[in-house]
Scaffold this active site. Structure first.
Site: not given
Length: 283
Positions: A135-137
């Protein structure tokens, strides 16, 4: 370090050899399968090594699998909590908070989700944990973790084949007119901004299904389901529609007071490759 038993398995059908089980049914990588053969990693119910990998096994034969040298190199971060949604001998499903990376970018880095996962696994006597997807940050939500190399190999292929349904909830700027729809627009790199992705005819195919959950005063709550898993896919697609994720300033979303953006991975659904049960994991 000696072998560690990772799971027990009962063969579901006759005429399946150990080699077919590992290579064909479970799609085990050549290196992993070779290592298991050399180290006698497949045992019978009496914990005796099975040397003959080419004779069909009777249905219901119990096998015990161990993995030599199945060690992940993430440093353990024991200071931070980890929320576990599901766990068995093969996988973990955990919650990644917004604001931390899924995994380190280099050796020795800490502060990521995988550092927390490694601490959890080590407390249970394990040494192996690898993320199956990212998942993106800035995105929060469910991340699947493999607990042994065969699970990693199998779930990687399931991601590639788009047989794991991933569902997200996003709050987006403005009022989305259509109650539901499908966005089929290829996504590529933005040559002018290394961190960004854009809709690009030369990009990779990307498909996002969406439906409206709720309309608010200035925003819309949208459920999005991925058919592909491109970097920033939901963020790019919704921004391209003119409705960026609220708080996602990289894609022109209105800033939020806390500086985060409103995107959460809320559900995963798949057929478990070892138990063959339909699984749904929700936050």
């Amino acid at each position: 370090m000696g072998n560690m038993t990772l799971f027990h398995y009962q063969t579901p059908a006759p005429d399946l050899t150990v080699e077919q089980l590992l290579k064909d049914k479970w799609q085990g990588g050549k290196k992993t399968v070779h290592l298991m053969r050399m180290s006698k990693s497949v045992l019978d119910a009496n914990n005796e090594p099975i040397d003959d990998w080419r004779t069909p096994l009777a249905a219901g034969t119990e096998l015990v699998f161990t993995f030599p040298e199945a060690i992940s190199t993430y440093l353990a971060d024991e200071q931070s909590a980890l929320t576990v949604l599901f766990e068995d001998e093969h996988i973990l499903a955990v919650v990644k908070p917004a604001g931390i990376a899924t995994h380190p970018d280099g050796p020795g880095e800490t502060g990521t989700l995988m550092n927390r996962v490694m601490a959890y696994v080590k407390k249970q006597g394990g040494n192996y944990a690898e993320h199956i997807h990212r998942l993106d940050k800035g995105t929060s939500g469910i991340v699947l973790i493999a607990k042994h190399p065969i699970a990693k190999s199998l779930f990687d292929r399931m991601i590639e084949q788009n047989v794991i349904t991933r569902t997200y909830i996003a709050e987006v700027d403005g009022h989305v007119k259509r109650p539901k729809g499908t966005i089929r627009l290829p996504i590529g790199r933005d040559r002018h901004h290394p961190a960004k992705r854009i809709v690009s005819t030369s990009g990779q195919s990307a498909v996002t299904n969406f439906r409206i959950i709720e309309r608010k005063e200035d925003t819309t709550i949208v459920e999005a389901e991925l058919e592909t898993g491109r970097t920033h896919q939901i963020r790019v697609h919704l921004s391209h529609l003119g409705h960026p994720v609220t708080g996602d300033t990289l894609y022109d979303g209105h800033a939020t007071e806390d500086g985060t953006y409103r995107l959460t991975a809320t559900a995963l659904a798949f057929v478990h490759p070892f138990t063959e049960q339909q699984m749904t994991i929700n936050i």
